[in-house]
Write a protein that holds these residues in place. Sequence first.
Motif, PDB file in Angstrom:
ATOM      1  N   ALA A   1       2.904   5.229   1.672  1.00 54.56           N
ATOM      2  CA  ALA A   1       1.905   5.584   2.687  1.00 54.56           C
ATOM      3  C   ALA A   1       0.610   4.807   2.474  1.00 54.56           C
ATOM      4  O   ALA A   1      -0.036   4.370   3.441  1.00 54.56           O
ATOM      5  N   ARG A   2       0.233   4.602   1.228  1.00 52.17           N
ATOM      6  CA  ARG A   2      -0.973   3.823   0.936  1.00 52.17           C
ATOM      7  C   ARG A   2      -0.779   2.367   1.332  1.00 52.17           C
ATOM      8  O   ARG A   2      -1.687   1.729   1.871  1.00 52.17           O
ATOM      9  N   MET A   3       0.422   1.819   1.083  1.00 52.72           N
ATOM     10  CA  MET A   3       0.695   0.438   1.471  1.00 52.72           C
ATOM     11  C   MET A   3       0.766   0.304   2.997  1.00 52.72           C
ATOM     12  O   MET A   3       0.379  -0.722   3.557  1.00 52.72           O
ATOM     13  N   ARG A   4       1.252   1.343   3.655  1.00 54.18           N
ATOM     14  CA  ARG A   4       1.370   1.313   5.122  1.00 54.18           C
ATOM     15  C   ARG A   4      -0.001   1.172   5.787  1.00 54.18           C
ATOM     16  O   ARG A   4      -0.126   0.583   6.856  1.00 54.18           O
TER      17      ARG A   4
ATOM     18  N   SER B   1       1.704  -3.458   5.033  1.00 50.12           N
ATOM     19  CA  SER B   1       2.284  -4.244   3.945  1.00 50.12           C
ATOM     20  C   SER B   1       3.742  -4.619   4.214  1.00 50.12           C
ATOM     21  O   SER B   1       4.450  -3.945   4.962  1.00 50.12           O
ATOM     22  N   THR B   2       4.190  -5.679   3.550  1.00 50.92           N
ATOM     23  CA  THR B   2       5.572  -6.168   3.679  1.00 50.92           C
ATOM     24  C   THR B   2       6.124  -6.478   2.295  1.00 50.92           C
ATOM     25  O   THR B   2       5.393  -6.964   1.427  1.00 50.92           O
TER      26      THR B   2
ATOM     27  N   SER C   1       8.694  -4.360   6.733  1.00 52.21           N
ATOM     28  CA  SER C   1       7.281  -4.225   7.083  1.00 52.21           C
ATOM     29  C   SER C   1       6.944  -2.764   7.326  1.00 52.21           C
ATOM     30  O   SER C   1       7.585  -2.094   8.146  1.00 52.21           O
ATOM     31  N   LEU C   2       5.934  -2.268   6.614  1.00 53.02           N
ATOM     32  CA  LEU C   2       5.463  -0.895   6.760  1.00 53.02           C
ATOM     33  C   LEU C   2       4.309  -0.909   7.749  1.00 53.02           C
ATOM     34  O   LEU C   2       3.179  -1.254   7.401  1.00 53.02           O
ATOM     35  N   ARG C   3       4.586  -0.566   8.998  1.00 50.76           N
ATOM     36  CA  ARG C   3       3.592  -0.661  10.059  1.00 50.76           C
ATOM     37  C   ARG C   3       2.557   0.448   9.970  1.00 50.76           C
ATOM     38  O   ARG C   3       2.846   1.561   9.537  1.00 50.76           O
ATOM     39  N   THR C   4       1.349   0.139  10.409  1.00 44.18           N
ATOM     40  CA  THR C   4       0.264   1.126  10.369  1.00 44.18           C
ATOM     41  C   THR C   4       0.494   2.277  11.342  1.00 44.18           C
ATOM     42  O   THR C   4      -0.105   3.342  11.194  1.00 44.18           O
TER      43      THR C   4
END
Length: 208
Positions: free
Chosen positions: A92-95, A99-100, A194-197
């Motif tokens: 969740a922090r990386m999102r 982040s990828t 990819s972790l989309r916002t």
Amino acid sequence: MTGRDEPDACASYIMAEMDKAGRTYSKLAADTGQGELVKMLRSDSRIVIMPCVTSESFLNRLLTLADSNGKPERITFFGYPEWQSFGKDKLARMRKYGSTFYSSFFFDPALPESERFLTQYYAWYNHKVSGGFPKYSVLGYDITNYFIGALASYGRSLKNNLPLLPSTGLQTDFRFRELTADNGCINLNLFFVSLRTDGSTERTSVTR
């Protein structure tokens, strides 16, 4: 950014390719003063941060600095297969930064086809899929599903037709190539995850 250990092979490769292409980047040691890191994070430049080591503690330090000093719309992180094992809170922090990471495997339990598999698996075996990375029960399903279909289509000529049979699995895609004659085939598929916002996750298949 580099840690005390030797840089990961992927990071070393990317830096070498950027050197060849004449692209600029900054290489910062793990013991770089916090003031210099904060200055970088607060700049108006678009920043892609790639740790050169895969440890969770090193990534956590960078995320903590970014959370306190960065501009999420100008920062993103790029990294490693290990990241998917760091837990929901870290993801969740990386999102937050879009982040990828790259990986040869990734299982998204929220997809409809994944939900069906998980439901059926529980019905068959009366317990949930194990939480490891990769999930070997899902890997077994993907391999069996792929080769049963391949054998049904090509029979004994399967080996000669593997490059014609790309397959999308729940966790692993298959893109087999024979690198040298009479030496078997290797799966060259790779994902960018990819972790989309906006809360979504995109898994893009890349053939190496």
